[in-house]
Scaffold this motif. Structure first.
Motif, mmCIF file in Angstrom:
data_model
loop_
_atom_site.group_PDB
_atom_site.id
_atom_site.type_symbol
_atom_site.label_atom_id
_atom_site.label_comp_id
_atom_site.label_asym_id
_atom_site.label_seq_id
_atom_site.Cartn_x
_atom_site.Cartn_y
_atom_site.Cartn_z
ATOM 1 N N ASN B 15 -19.326 48.649 -119.810
ATOM 2 C CA ASN B 15 -19.519 47.487 -118.942
ATOM 3 C C ASN B 15 -20.754 47.611 -118.058
ATOM 4 O O ASN B 15 -21.429 46.615 -117.768
ATOM 5 C CB ASN B 15 -18.272 47.286 -118.084
ATOM 6 C CG ASN B 15 -18.415 46.110 -117.140
ATOM 7 O OD1 ASN B 15 -18.570 46.278 -115.943
ATOM 8 N ND2 ASN B 15 -18.388 44.893 -117.678
ATOM 9 N N LYS B 18 -24.233 45.849 -118.467
ATOM 10 C CA LYS B 18 -24.573 44.493 -118.020
ATOM 11 C C LYS B 18 -25.541 44.576 -116.845
ATOM 12 O O LYS B 18 -26.524 43.828 -116.776
ATOM 13 C CB LYS B 18 -23.305 43.740 -117.611
ATOM 14 C CG LYS B 18 -22.457 43.262 -118.771
ATOM 15 C CD LYS B 18 -21.359 42.327 -118.294
ATOM 16 C CE LYS B 18 -20.461 41.924 -119.428
ATOM 17 N NZ LYS B 18 -21.099 41.017 -120.362
ATOM 18 N N ILE B 62 -26.912 42.831 -122.134
ATOM 19 C CA ILE B 62 -25.882 42.010 -121.483
ATOM 20 C C ILE B 62 -24.892 41.480 -122.508
ATOM 21 O O ILE B 62 -23.675 41.495 -122.308
ATOM 22 C CB ILE B 62 -26.530 40.845 -120.709
ATOM 23 C CG1 ILE B 62 -27.337 41.375 -119.524
ATOM 24 C CG2 ILE B 62 -25.474 39.857 -120.230
ATOM 25 C CD1 ILE B 62 -28.129 40.312 -118.795
ATOM 26 N N GLU B 67 -16.601 43.543 -121.331
ATOM 27 C CA GLU B 67 -16.113 43.056 -120.048
ATOM 28 C C GLU B 67 -15.349 44.194 -119.368
ATOM 29 O O GLU B 67 -15.050 45.200 -119.997
ATOM 30 C CB GLU B 67 -15.169 41.870 -120.257
ATOM 31 C CG GLU B 67 -15.853 40.654 -120.837
ATOM 32 C CD GLU B 67 -16.947 40.133 -119.932
ATOM 33 O OE1 GLU B 67 -16.640 39.751 -118.788
ATOM 34 O OE2 GLU B 67 -18.116 40.129 -120.370
ATOM 35 N N ILE B 124 -24.751 33.959 -123.784
ATOM 36 C CA ILE B 124 -24.309 34.319 -122.434
ATOM 37 C C ILE B 124 -23.702 33.108 -121.736
ATOM 38 O O ILE B 124 -22.644 33.187 -121.109
ATOM 39 C CB ILE B 124 -25.491 34.890 -121.614
ATOM 40 C CG1 ILE B 124 -25.898 36.262 -122.154
ATOM 41 C CG2 ILE B 124 -25.120 34.996 -120.142
ATOM 42 C CD1 ILE B 124 -27.164 36.812 -121.530
#
Lengths: 66, 138
Positions: B15, B18, B62, B67, B124
């Motif tokens: 994660n 990102k 990204i 998540e 995105i």
């Protein structure tokens, strides 16, 4: 598909986050299920029912449009 | 009673990538600004390929980062997002080819970098939108 998750959570006095942690998903997923924006997979439905000690049919209810 | 998470079917970066991706994009913008304002900085890169490559890298980081909690709902949203992104980019390329055929050639539509940037940016946006407002259509 309707569900009684919110009622069952109130009975057990657990939050969405606590339920999410028990079944291995995010709080947003539990929220989406409760607000009927997301239909869980069979596995997830079984896990949720197991947390409440009930069957899947007692937690999730089919409606006519399903 | 606890359960182990379902194994990922597609490999994704951790994660924190990102945040690295956002930093890389900021770096790309900075390089681009410096390059346009300075005659000597990366003077050999006339087509701004270097900031474009850095931008692509940031966007890719990204897009391919997990998540915070990867569950079945997020996976479903991700797969649906890639499908819609693919439809949109096909439309983008077809429109570009039509415009190039009937008017002044717009090489931007045929640039691999621009196409990839469009795919990743659209991805995105759609992913973020679906995550907030997803409705199960099945």
């Amino acid at each position: 598909m309707k569900n009684n998750i919110r009622v069952e959570r109130a009975i057990l006095n657990i939050t969405q986050q606590e339920l999410a942690d028990k079944v291995g998903v995010s709080r947003q997923t539990i929220n989406s299920i409760e607000t009927e924006r997301y239909v869980p997979s069979t596995v997830l439905a079984l896990k949720i029912a197991a947390v409440f000690g009930k069957t899947v049919n007692e937690i999730f209810l089919l409606v006519e449009k399903d | 009673m606890s359960y182990t998470p379902v194994k990922r079917q597609v490999y994704l970066l951790p994660n924190y990538f990102k945040k690295i991706g956002i930093a890389v994009i900021i770096g790309a913008v900075a390089v681009f600004i410096i390059q346009t304002q300075s005659e000597n900085f990366l003077a050999f890169d006339e087509n701004y390929g270097i900031p474009g490559t850095i931008l692509l890298t940031g966007l890719a980081l990204i897009n391919f980062a997990k998540e915070k909690v990867e569950d079945e709902r997020i996976r479903r949203i991700r797969y649906r997002t890639w499908a819609y992104s693919f439809y949109l980019i096909i439309t983008y390329i077809l429109i570009g080819r039509i415009l190039n055929h009937f008017g002044t050639p717009l090489h931007f539509f045929e640039s691999p970098t621009s196409i990839l940037v469009m795919v990743l940016v659209i991805n995105i946006g759609i992913f973020a939108g679906n995550k907030e407002f997803d409705v199960d259509e099945e």
